[in-house]
Design a protein around this motif. Structure first.
Motif, PDB file in Angstrom:
ATOM      1  N   VAL A 145      37.724  11.862 -12.350  1.00  0.00           N
ATOM      2  CA  VAL A 145      38.007  13.287 -12.109  1.00  0.00           C
ATOM      3  C   VAL A 145      36.825  13.952 -11.420  1.00  0.00           C
ATOM      4  O   VAL A 145      36.988  14.730 -10.470  1.00  0.00           O
ATOM      5  CB  VAL A 145      38.341  13.988 -13.440  1.00  0.00           C
ATOM      6  CG1 VAL A 145      38.373  15.508 -13.257  1.00  0.00           C
ATOM      7  CG2 VAL A 145      39.667  13.491 -13.984  1.00  0.00           C
ATOM      8  N   ARG A 146      35.640  13.667 -11.910  1.00  0.00           N
ATOM      9  CA  ARG A 146      34.431  14.274 -11.315  1.00  0.00           C
ATOM     10  C   ARG A 146      34.288  13.877  -9.859  1.00  0.00           C
ATOM     11  O   ARG A 146      34.008  14.711  -8.992  1.00  0.00           O
ATOM     12  CB  ARG A 146      33.197  13.849 -12.112  1.00  0.00           C
ATOM     13  CG  ARG A 146      31.882  14.395 -11.588  1.00  0.00           C
ATOM     14  CD  ARG A 146      30.728  13.833 -12.389  1.00  0.00           C
ATOM     15  NE  ARG A 146      29.453  14.306 -11.896  1.00  0.00           N
ATOM     16  CZ  ARG A 146      28.807  13.788 -10.849  1.00  0.00           C
ATOM     17  NH1 ARG A 146      29.349  12.785 -10.161  1.00  0.00           N
ATOM     18  NH2 ARG A 146      27.641  14.277 -10.464  1.00  0.00           N
ATOM     19  N   ASN A 147      34.469  12.590  -9.562  1.00  0.00           N
ATOM     20  CA  ASN A 147      34.325  12.122  -8.176  1.00  0.00           C
ATOM     21  C   ASN A 147      35.402  12.719  -7.276  1.00  0.00           C
ATOM     22  O   ASN A 147      35.158  13.007  -6.103  1.00  0.00           O
ATOM     23  CB  ASN A 147      34.379  10.602  -8.131  1.00  0.00           C
ATOM     24  CG  ASN A 147      33.148   9.968  -8.758  1.00  0.00           C
ATOM     25  OD1 ASN A 147      32.120  10.623  -8.906  1.00  0.00           O
ATOM     26  ND2 ASN A 147      33.256   8.707  -9.140  1.00  0.00           N
ATOM     27  N   ARG A 148      36.599  12.912  -7.830  1.00  0.00           N
ATOM     28  CA  ARG A 148      37.703  13.455  -7.028  1.00  0.00           C
ATOM     29  C   ARG A 148      37.486  14.917  -6.679  1.00  0.00           C
ATOM     30  O   ARG A 148      37.942  15.404  -5.641  1.00  0.00           O
ATOM     31  CB  ARG A 148      39.021  13.299  -7.817  1.00  0.00           C
ATOM     32  CG  ARG A 148      40.245  13.939  -7.169  1.00  0.00           C
ATOM     33  CD  ARG A 148      40.615  13.220  -5.871  1.00  0.00           C
ATOM     34  NE  ARG A 148      41.799  13.810  -5.263  1.00  0.00           N
ATOM     35  CZ  ARG A 148      41.794  14.932  -4.531  1.00  0.00           C
ATOM     36  NH1 ARG A 148      40.642  15.566  -4.299  1.00  0.00           N
ATOM     37  NH2 ARG A 148      42.924  15.413  -4.032  1.00  0.00           N
ATOM     38  N   THR A 149      36.761  15.634  -7.518  1.00  0.00           N
ATOM     39  CA  THR A 149      36.593  17.079  -7.318  1.00  0.00           C
ATOM     40  C   THR A 149      35.208  17.428  -6.775  1.00  0.00           C
ATOM     41  O   THR A 149      35.065  17.882  -5.650  1.00  0.00           O
ATOM     42  CB  THR A 149      36.840  17.814  -8.638  1.00  0.00           C
ATOM     43  OG1 THR A 149      36.012  17.248  -9.668  1.00  0.00           O
ATOM     44  CG2 THR A 149      38.298  17.695  -9.038  1.00  0.00           C
ATOM     45  N   ARG A 150      34.168  17.127  -7.554  1.00  0.00           N
ATOM     46  CA  ARG A 150      32.813  17.482  -7.111  1.00  0.00           C
ATOM     47  C   ARG A 150      32.328  16.580  -5.992  1.00  0.00           C
ATOM     48  O   ARG A 150      31.647  17.023  -5.070  1.00  0.00           O
ATOM     49  CB  ARG A 150      31.833  17.380  -8.282  1.00  0.00           C
ATOM     50  CG  ARG A 150      31.963  18.507  -9.290  1.00  0.00           C
ATOM     51  CD  ARG A 150      30.792  18.503 -10.231  1.00  0.00           C
ATOM     52  NE  ARG A 150      29.556  18.825  -9.534  1.00  0.00           N
ATOM     53  CZ  ARG A 150      28.344  18.578 -10.015  1.00  0.00           C
ATOM     54  NH1 ARG A 150      28.218  17.973 -11.173  1.00  0.00           N
ATOM     55  NH2 ARG A 150      27.266  18.901  -9.335  1.00  0.00           N
ATOM     56  N   GLY A 151      32.653  15.294  -6.072  1.00  0.00           N
ATOM     57  CA  GLY A 151      32.107  14.334  -5.115  1.00  0.00           C
ATOM     58  C   GLY A 151      32.873  14.242  -3.822  1.00  0.00           C
ATOM     59  O   GLY A 151      32.301  14.248  -2.730  1.00  0.00           O
ATOM     60  N   HIS A 152      34.202  14.180  -3.911  1.00  0.00           N
ATOM     61  CA  HIS A 152      34.994  13.916  -2.706  1.00  0.00           C
ATOM     62  C   HIS A 152      36.218  14.813  -2.651  1.00  0.00           C
ATOM     63  O   HIS A 152      37.283  14.403  -2.192  1.00  0.00           O
ATOM     64  CB  HIS A 152      35.443  12.445  -2.676  1.00  0.00           C
ATOM     65  CG  HIS A 152      34.308  11.481  -2.804  1.00  0.00           C
ATOM     66  ND1 HIS A 152      33.414  11.233  -1.792  1.00  0.00           N
ATOM     67  CD2 HIS A 152      33.896  10.730  -3.881  1.00  0.00           C
ATOM     68  CE1 HIS A 152      32.508  10.356  -2.203  1.00  0.00           C
ATOM     69  NE2 HIS A 152      32.780  10.041  -3.462  1.00  0.00           N
ATOM     70  N   GLY A 153      36.111  16.017  -3.103  1.00  0.00           N
ATOM     71  CA  GLY A 153      37.258  16.911  -3.053  1.00  0.00           C
ATOM     72  C   GLY A 153      36.835  18.360  -3.043  1.00  0.00           C
ATOM     73  O   GLY A 153      35.652  18.679  -3.151  1.00  0.00           O
ATOM     74  N   ALA A 154      37.827  19.241  -2.888  1.00  0.00           N
ATOM     75  CA  ALA A 154      37.573  20.683  -2.878  1.00  0.00           C
ATOM     76  C   ALA A 154      38.677  21.334  -3.686  1.00  0.00           C
ATOM     77  O   ALA A 154      39.758  21.640  -3.165  1.00  0.00           O
ATOM     78  CB  ALA A 154      37.539  21.221  -1.455  1.00  0.00           C
ATOM     79  N   ILE A 155      38.454  21.506  -4.972  1.00  0.00           N
ATOM     80  CA  ILE A 155      39.483  22.001  -5.878  1.00  0.00           C
ATOM     81  C   ILE A 155      39.723  23.487  -5.644  1.00  0.00           C
ATOM     82  O   ILE A 155      38.815  24.251  -5.300  1.00  0.00           O
ATOM     83  CB  ILE A 155      39.089  21.731  -7.341  1.00  0.00           C
ATOM     84  CG1 ILE A 155      40.283  21.922  -8.264  1.00  0.00           C
ATOM     85  CG2 ILE A 155      37.910  22.619  -7.773  1.00  0.00           C
ATOM     86  CD1 ILE A 155      40.054  21.390  -9.663  1.00  0.00           C
ATOM     87  N   THR A 156      40.980  23.891  -5.806  1.00  0.00           N
ATOM     88  CA  THR A 156      41.349  25.295  -5.601  1.00  0.00           C
ATOM     89  C   THR A 156      41.273  26.051  -6.910  1.00  0.00           C
ATOM     90  O   THR A 156      41.222  25.470  -8.003  1.00  0.00           O
ATOM     91  CB  THR A 156      42.772  25.392  -5.035  1.00  0.00           C
ATOM     92  OG1 THR A 156      43.692  24.915  -6.037  1.00  0.00           O
ATOM     93  CG2 THR A 156      42.913  24.565  -3.769  1.00  0.00           C
TER      94      THR A 156
END
Length: 871
Positions: A145-156
């Motif tokens: 989850v952390r990698n998907r959001t902070r590392g390689h994503g831009a959560i809305t």
């Protein structure tokens, strides 16, 4: 479990960011997940026991270098399911089991994992969970989850709003239910007094309370968790006020790594020297000993071979041999001395020689090594210790002796070993424990051995330091000059540098190394490399690994007070009076601690050399070159640095000195300080106040210093403070030898005369008269001064001349003076007569005057007195 900063500070950070908006809240939860992951992984790894492959060390080695959270989770999985899993200490298996056990929906662990899995699924990650889960999946999913959001994503914002409640619930479940966080956590800091400050990080930490009163426990400063006993979590740190927590953040460079507070975003570099050796199983020491017993003379032993090139140390060898031959006394012998000084070699030489002789009283000699560093000619090399625990010692003995039934199930190794200590393995037995200080709990193991050991069996221990009592210590110091000269000749021949080594350079090597054989070998090795004479200071300054190997463990074993004084002495390499070190260290600005005990500890651990001035019985201390070089390095990163530098500035005022100057005594050094203080005070009288506590402390040890202080105050440019001067003179009189008090009493008498303090002057003069050193001549002078004073007072009508106190003091002097009557001349007889007359004893005065006339019938003083009193 009650709360504490370990949890509350992070939870407060998350709550604060929740009010800033959904995205800020989400990222705060991501930070808390990272924080939680690192605490759990560090705590789990700390639960591992020791093993030959150094599993715990290897995992910590990877953690301080880990640059991603995924690395942390991978290390956790390795600890829980890989080879290290078999080494969890029995008392901590509930912690590892909680993370690996598969549970169903009625368990909180299932709920925590399911919450994070649902978050992962909403982010379109593969996060399917079955009907049973293990808690370790919590960290795998959290990292994804952390990698998907902070590392390689831009959560809305919308996604954050939906996901945050699940994440917060999962984190709350972990905090409230995890076995790891049901134990008490604390930050330990040892004060200079030797006691500990235990600051709670989680829970009330009642189990740590005993440390606040104990000085006998030696623990490193740092973070600890209490399971069944205290265990350190060495990679978790807190700040001085214990309101912030730091975790490793990778970026390992130059034996340092980065730590970060996920609470305040503060970053700090930490010393990583403890994790500088590559992980994995280390080679065995060349002094480990053989794996089976062989016959040597009439003795069975597993002694390793004596190293080549041994230089005999006849006096020490004789002393050890004599102790080993005496079976009825000193059952435990301890060879103490710094690393590389030759304890192991001495032991092997003496025991091998004894075993080969017909006089050997032992049938069995067992050798066990706890050595973790081999000091080779090429430099120190890390090795694997053979025994480090009580159980390992017992098992090693069983392996060597191979008793009947030892391979059967239920055989108790410790019981068998304890019987060997009491009754012998197969006749009188000598057990040798080399490098005893590297055992896990040397004090406890010593007590265990001492409890079961019986004559005629003996135990021989080699150790760098000795924190136990009940043994016979034999201190091993540097080689004598002839021994060191032989070593230098032998090594220079082997290295083919004998033509380079001059006699003066050889002597310099001996002086600078303080006869330390390993240091001498390292110095000669560098000369061989450069094929020319090299300054010992330059070689030692660049020999990082040698310094660490020789001194790091011993330094770590020192009390905080010992470390503080060692750093001070290392900062200025000179022979300094011990009382000067005490006086400077105990000035009011510093924390109070037992400086003399710290100096004694340094002497016991061979960190300082001592020279005793026989006339004054004063001790001078200095640090050898190699130890001083190590100390200066430690000072650079020490929390004591500022205090040590301030102390050093004052210590410099005592002036430099060497062994030879120590023979002149301590007063020349005190005089240098007084001169420096006088110079400063002449320009700024307030400067005196800074040094007075130091000078006063010196006076309590060397009373003469009080006279120097009194003189110093009397010579100030402002009007002298006579009250203060008399105070220091009286402090001198309280502690000085009786035979040395005359000048101080005269000085007080003079001050009292100047102040028109008649009673004070008469008292001081009477004290001089009563001294056993006062002879007829000096008492005659005092009597004349007393008579003149009384005459002056009576002429002025001052009542003190007739006071009962003055009358009593005068009578004391008169009685003492009369005891010297046969030695008095006629003038002194007249003075004695006047003393009796001044206290109203006219008959005795007349008698004394007549006796004076018998000595000299023309003495006008006696004639006038006789005429006056005879009427």
């Amino acid at each position: 479990m009650s709360a504490g900063p370990l949890k509350d500070r992070m939870r407060a950070r998350t709550a604060f960011d929740r009010d800033e908006g959904d995205i800020a809240y989400f990222y705060a939860l991501m930070l808390e997940l990272e924080y939680l992951t690192k605490l759990v992984v560090a705590g789990v790894v700390s639960c591992l026991g020791d093993d030959a492959d150094r599993s715990r060390y290897s995992l910590e080695y990877s953690l301080v270098r880990a640059n991603s959270l995924g690395d942390w989770v991978g290390i956790l999985q390795s600890a829980l399911t890989g080879p290290p899993a078999q080494f969890f200490r029995p008392q901590t298996t509930h912690i590892s089991r909680e993370l690996t056990e598969r549970v169903s929906q009625d368990d909180w662990r299932f709920a925590a994992v399911k919450n994070v899995a649902d978050v992962a699924a909403r982010l379109r990650l593969d996060a399917q969970v079955g009907t049973k889960v293990s808690l370790r999946q919590f960290f795998e999913l959290s990292t994804a989850v952390r990698n998907r959001t902070r590392g390689h994503g831009a959560i809305t914002s919308g996604e954050s709003s939906a996901l945050c409640p699940w994440l917060d619930n999962a984190i709350s479940l972990f905090w409230e239910n995890s076995q790891l966080f049901k134990h008490h956590w604390a930050s330990l800091h040892r004060n200079l007094s030797g006691k500990y400050r235990a600051s709670p990080l989680l829970g009330s930490c009642e189990q740590f309370e005993y440390l606040k009163k104990s000085k006998d426990v030696a623990l490193d400063n740092g973070t600890y968790i209490y399971v069944d006993t205290l265990q350190q979590i060495p990679i978790i740190f807190s700040n001085a006020s214990v309101d912030d927590v730091f975790v490793p953040n990778g970026n390992f460079k130059s034996d340092e790594f980065e730590t970060i507070s996920l609470i305040t975003n503060e970053v700090a570099r930490r010393d990583g020297t403890a994790w500088s050796t590559p992980p994995g199983r280390l080679p065995a020491s060349h002094t480990e000993g053989h794996t089976r017993l062989d016959q040597l003379g009439n003795t069975f032993t597993n002694l390793p071979e004596v190293a080549r090139g041994n230089v005999p140390r006849e006096q020490l060898e004789h002393a050890l041999r004599e102790e080993l031959l005496q079976l009825e006394r000193h059952p435990i012998i301890t060879l103490t001395g710094p690393g590389g000084i030759g304890k192991t070699t001495l032991t092997l030489v003496v025991v091998e020689s004894l075993a080969k002789s017909a006089k050997c009283p032992y049938d069995v000699v067992l050798w066990m090594s706890s050595r973790d560093v081999d000091l080779l000619d090429t430099g120190p090399k890390a090795v694997s210790p053979k025994v480090v625990t009580k159980d390992a010692i017992a098992r090693a003995a069983v392996e060597l002796l191979d008793p009947a039934g030892c391979r059967e199930k239920g055989f108790n190794h410790q019981d068998y070993f304890e019987r060997c200590l009491a009754s012998g393995a197969a006749g009188p037995t000598l057990l040798i424990l080399d490098n005893f200080e590297t055992l896990e709990d040397p004090v406890e193991i010593f007590r265990w051995i001492d409890l079961h050991l019986r004559h005629p069996n003996k135990v021989l221990i080699t150790t760098r330091f000795r924190d136990f009592k009940g043994d016979f210590p034999l201190e091993i110091s540097g080689m004598t000059d002839p021994e060191a000269e032989k070593l230098i000749f032998q090594e220079s021949q082997r290295l083919d540098i004998h033509e380079v080594i001059t006699s003066s350079y050889a002597q310099k090597l001996i002086d600078e190394s303080d006869g330390h054989p390993y240091v001498i070998k390292i110095l000669l090795g560098q000369v061989a490399k450069e094929r020319r004479i090299v300054s010992p200071e330059r070689i030692i300054a660049s020999a990082d690994q040698m310094l660490l190997s020789l001194f790091e463990r011993t330094y770590s074993g020192l009390s905080p007070a010992g470390q503080r004084i060692f750093l001070l002495l290392s900062s200025w390499r000179s022979f300094i009076p011990a009382i000067a070190v005490e006086a400077v260290s105990l000035r009011p600005e510093n924390e109070r601690f037992n400086v003399s005990a710290a100096i004694e500890e340094l002497r016991r651990y061979s960190f300082v050399d001592e020279v005793v001035n026989d006339e004054e019985s004063q001790v001078f201390v200095g640090v050898p070159l190699a130890a001083a070089s190590f100390g200066r390095r430690k000072l650079e990163a020490s929390p004591y640095k500022v205090a040590v530098e301030l102390d050093r500035k004052i210590l410099l005022e005592f002036g430099a000195g060497d062994r030879e100057s120590s023979r002149q005594g301590v007063m020349p050094r005190i005089d240098r300080l007084v001169h420096a203080v006088a110079t400063r005070a002449s320009e700024d009288p307030q400067a005196l106040e800074q040094f007075l506590p130091i000078l006063e402390y010196l006076g309590t040890k060397v009373p003469e210093a009080f006279l120097r202080v009194a003189r110093l105050i009397s010579e100030l440019p402002s009007d002298p403070d006579n009250g203060r001067i008399k105070g220091y003179l009286r402090r001198y009189l309280e502690s000085s030898e009786i035979a040395e008090r005359e000048r101080a009493w005269y000085w007080i008498a003079d001050i009292c005369h100047a102040e028109e303090d008649a009673l004070g002057e008469v008292h001081a003069l009477s004290e001089v008269a009563m001294l056993p050193t006062a002879g007829a001549g000096s008492i005659g002078h005092i009597a004349n001064r007393l008579n003149n004073k009384l005459r002056e007072l009576k002429a002025r009508g001052i009542g003190e001349a007739w006071s009962s106190e003055v009358q009593e003091l005068i009578e004391r002097v008169a009685e003492k003076m009369q005891s010297y009557l046969t030695d008095l001349d006629s003038t002194d007889c007249s003075r004695l007569a006047w003393l009796f007359l001044n206290i109203g004893k006219a008959d005795r005065a007349l008698d004394i005057a007549r006796q004076g006339l018998k000595k000299d019938r023309h003495n006008e003083h006696c004639i006038r007195l006789a005429e006056r009193l005879g009427k």
